[in-house]
Scaffold this motif. Structure first.
Motif, mmCIF file in Angstrom:
data_model
loop_
_atom_site.group_PDB
_atom_site.id
_atom_site.type_symbol
_atom_site.label_atom_id
_atom_site.label_comp_id
_atom_site.label_asym_id
_atom_site.label_seq_id
_atom_site.Cartn_x
_atom_site.Cartn_y
_atom_site.Cartn_z
ATOM 1 N N ALA A 189 0.804 -1.050 0.035
ATOM 2 C CA ALA A 189 0.034 -0.140 0.169
ATOM 3 C C ALA A 189 0.913 1.336 0.085
ATOM 4 O O ALA A 189 2.093 1.236 0.649
ATOM 5 C CB ALA A 189 -0.985 -0.018 1.324
ATOM 6 N N ASP A 242 -2.237 4.956 3.613
ATOM 7 C CA ASP A 242 -3.269 4.671 4.599
ATOM 8 C C ASP A 242 -4.046 3.499 4.101
ATOM 9 O O ASP A 242 -5.207 3.227 4.097
ATOM 10 C CB ASP A 242 -4.650 5.697 4.344
ATOM 11 C CG ASP A 242 -4.013 7.357 4.677
ATOM 12 O OD1 ASP A 242 -3.328 7.292 5.676
ATOM 13 O OD2 ASP A 242 -4.383 8.351 4.312
ATOM 14 N N GLU A 243 -3.122 2.387 4.046
ATOM 15 C CA GLU A 243 -3.205 1.140 3.685
ATOM 16 C C GLU A 243 -4.270 1.068 2.440
ATOM 17 O O GLU A 243 -4.877 -0.054 2.254
ATOM 18 C CB GLU A 243 -4.006 0.375 4.635
ATOM 19 C CG GLU A 243 -3.087 0.532 6.024
ATOM 20 C CD GLU A 243 -3.636 -0.630 7.053
ATOM 21 O OE1 GLU A 243 -4.891 -1.091 6.798
ATOM 22 O OE2 GLU A 243 -3.090 -0.950 8.123
ATOM 23 N N VAL A 244 -4.174 2.151 1.694
ATOM 24 C CA VAL A 244 -5.036 1.935 0.351
ATOM 25 C C VAL A 244 -4.062 1.351 -0.760
ATOM 26 O O VAL A 244 -2.691 1.990 -1.042
ATOM 27 C CB VAL A 244 -5.287 3.498 0.105
ATOM 28 C CG1 VAL A 244 -6.020 3.402 -1.514
ATOM 29 C CG2 VAL A 244 -6.631 3.859 0.748
ATOM 30 N N ASN A 303 -12.710 -1.980 -3.161
ATOM 31 C CA ASN A 303 -12.419 -1.381 -2.074
ATOM 32 C C ASN A 303 -10.974 -1.885 -1.700
ATOM 33 O O ASN A 303 -10.441 -2.781 -1.080
ATOM 34 C CB ASN A 303 -13.022 -2.236 -0.869
ATOM 35 C CG ASN A 303 -12.735 -1.747 0.661
ATOM 36 O OD1 ASN A 303 -12.267 -0.547 0.639
ATOM 37 N ND2 ASN A 303 -13.153 -2.699 1.500
ATOM 38 N N CYS A 321 -7.834 -2.002 -0.410
ATOM 39 C CA CYS A 321 -7.115 -1.978 0.661
ATOM 40 C C CYS A 321 -6.606 -3.321 1.257
ATOM 41 O O CYS A 321 -6.570 -4.408 0.486
ATOM 42 C CB CYS A 321 -8.105 -1.460 1.874
ATOM 43 S SG CYS A 321 -9.352 -2.641 2.196
ATOM 44 N N ASP A 358 -6.787 -5.186 3.800
ATOM 45 C CA ASP A 358 -7.826 -6.318 4.227
ATOM 46 C C ASP A 358 -8.605 -6.962 3.132
ATOM 47 O O ASP A 358 -8.637 -8.108 3.199
ATOM 48 C CB ASP A 358 -8.733 -5.533 5.287
ATOM 49 C CG ASP A 358 -8.728 -5.942 6.649
ATOM 50 O OD1 ASP A 358 -7.445 -6.244 7.040
ATOM 51 O OD2 ASP A 358 -9.353 -5.446 7.690
ATOM 52 N N GLU A 359 -8.828 -6.075 2.285
ATOM 53 C CA GLU A 359 -9.397 -6.805 0.970
ATOM 54 C C GLU A 359 -8.474 -7.660 0.259
ATOM 55 O O GLU A 359 -8.943 -8.803 -0.207
ATOM 56 C CB GLU A 359 -10.101 -5.767 -0.164
ATOM 57 C CG GLU A 359 -10.885 -6.202 -0.819
ATOM 58 C CD GLU A 359 -12.150 -6.646 -0.632
ATOM 59 O OE1 GLU A 359 -12.822 -7.561 -1.157
ATOM 60 O OE2 GLU A 359 -12.518 -6.162 0.359
#
Length: 301
Positions: free
Chosen positions: A69, A72-74, A110, A112, A114-115
């Motif tokens: 990422a 911001d974890e994006v 989404n 990120c 987690d995804e």
């Protein structure tokens, strides 16, 4: 640009590709790329295998995926393409560019960490937090049930150790009945406007708790043996004709099983149990209408 389909070696021409245009975030700007689809089998199984195999044993998946990422974890499309090769070190033969595009297609709604974890088949942090909370609640419930079982064991032990022959059974039942009657009468006096309501009496208390709290007039959480004697003689109106002083002393000694000088809830429960406080015939003596209206029944145990 659209690729021109080529024929594989020694075979017929390849199936035509179907261009699909999508908009992908590229670190603040928007770029348009063409992701091509064809009749190949779904690459996702191989992609997941490659992603899972890329995690060294000494690293957590979220730690390594987090390096992909940008902020911001994006995860942007550019981040994913670069990260697959540089951070995850996945070779082309394990996941080619089309495979990377297929991953992006699944996570772009989404994009990120987690995804990506979810796509690869790892437990996401949200799932881990939910599992930890579920386990915490299960542990609290286990502790609560263990405490209830221990309380029940102590109560039963107190009942088993109670000397029911300390005084005549008829007198014992009379004392217990008046204890209950006193509790109900005082409740009616304190809540006269609630008598006609259908709600049960002492909604947050058991029968033994209600009786104990009404006997504990000073509210200090303990019932002294001397205080109990005064209650028997005074508020319960048990005369010496019903029970002489020697019999009252035997009763107090039987109730105060540990000899502490105080009567606790379990010891009171033993008295109520031996005095048939929870039996239907005793509970329904007197004003049946009041007893029914106040919900005074066997559920209070």
């Amino acid at each position: 640009p659209q690729k021109t389909p080529t024929a594989p070696k020694g075979g017929s021409p390849a199936a035509p590709t179907m261009p699909r245009t999508g908009h992908f975030a590229t670190g603040g700007s928007v770029a348009t790329e063409t992701v091509e689809t064809d009749n190949k089998p779904s690459p996702h199984k191989a992609n997941r295998k490659a992603l899972r195999a890329s995690i060294p044993q000494h690293l957590q998946p979220e730690e390594l995926f987090g390096r992909i990422a940008s902020e911001d974890e994006v995860i942007t499309w550019k981040d994913l393409r670069r990260g697959v090769r540089l951070q995850l070190r996945i070779a082309q033969d394990q996941m080619d560019d089309d495979g990377t595009a297929a991953v992006w297609e699944r996570i772009c709604h989404n994009p990120c960490v987690d995804e990506l974890l979810h796509y690869a088949g790892f437990e996401t942090r949200a799932e881990r937090e939910a599992r930890a909370e579920r386990e915490r609640l299960e542990e609290l419930e286990r502790i609560r049930l263990a405490q209830l079982a221990e309380e029940e064991r102590r109560r039963q032990e107190a009942v088993d150790n109670f000397d029911s022959e300390c005084i005549p059974l008829k007198t014992l039942k009379l004392i217990v009945k008046r204890l209950k009657d006193l509790t109900v009468q005082e409740y009616i006096f304190e809540h006269m406007h609630d008598v006609g309501m259908s709600i049960p009496v002492f909604p947050e208390e058991t029968l033994r708790e209600a009786i104990y709290h009404h006997l504990d007039r000073n509210g200090d959480g303990s019932l002294e043996c001397g205080e109990f004697k005064d209650i028997v003689r005074g508020r319960l109106r048990i005369t010496k004709f019903d029970l002489d002083d020697e019999g009252l002393e035997r009763l107090v000694n039987a109730v105060d099983q540990d000899g502490s000088g105080d009567i606790d809830m379990d010891e009171l429960h033993a008295l109520l149990e031996r005095g048939a406080a929870y039996d239907d015939d005793v509970l329904r003596e007197g004003d049946d209408e009041v007893a029914l209206r106040l919900g005074l029944d066997k559920t209070w145990q």
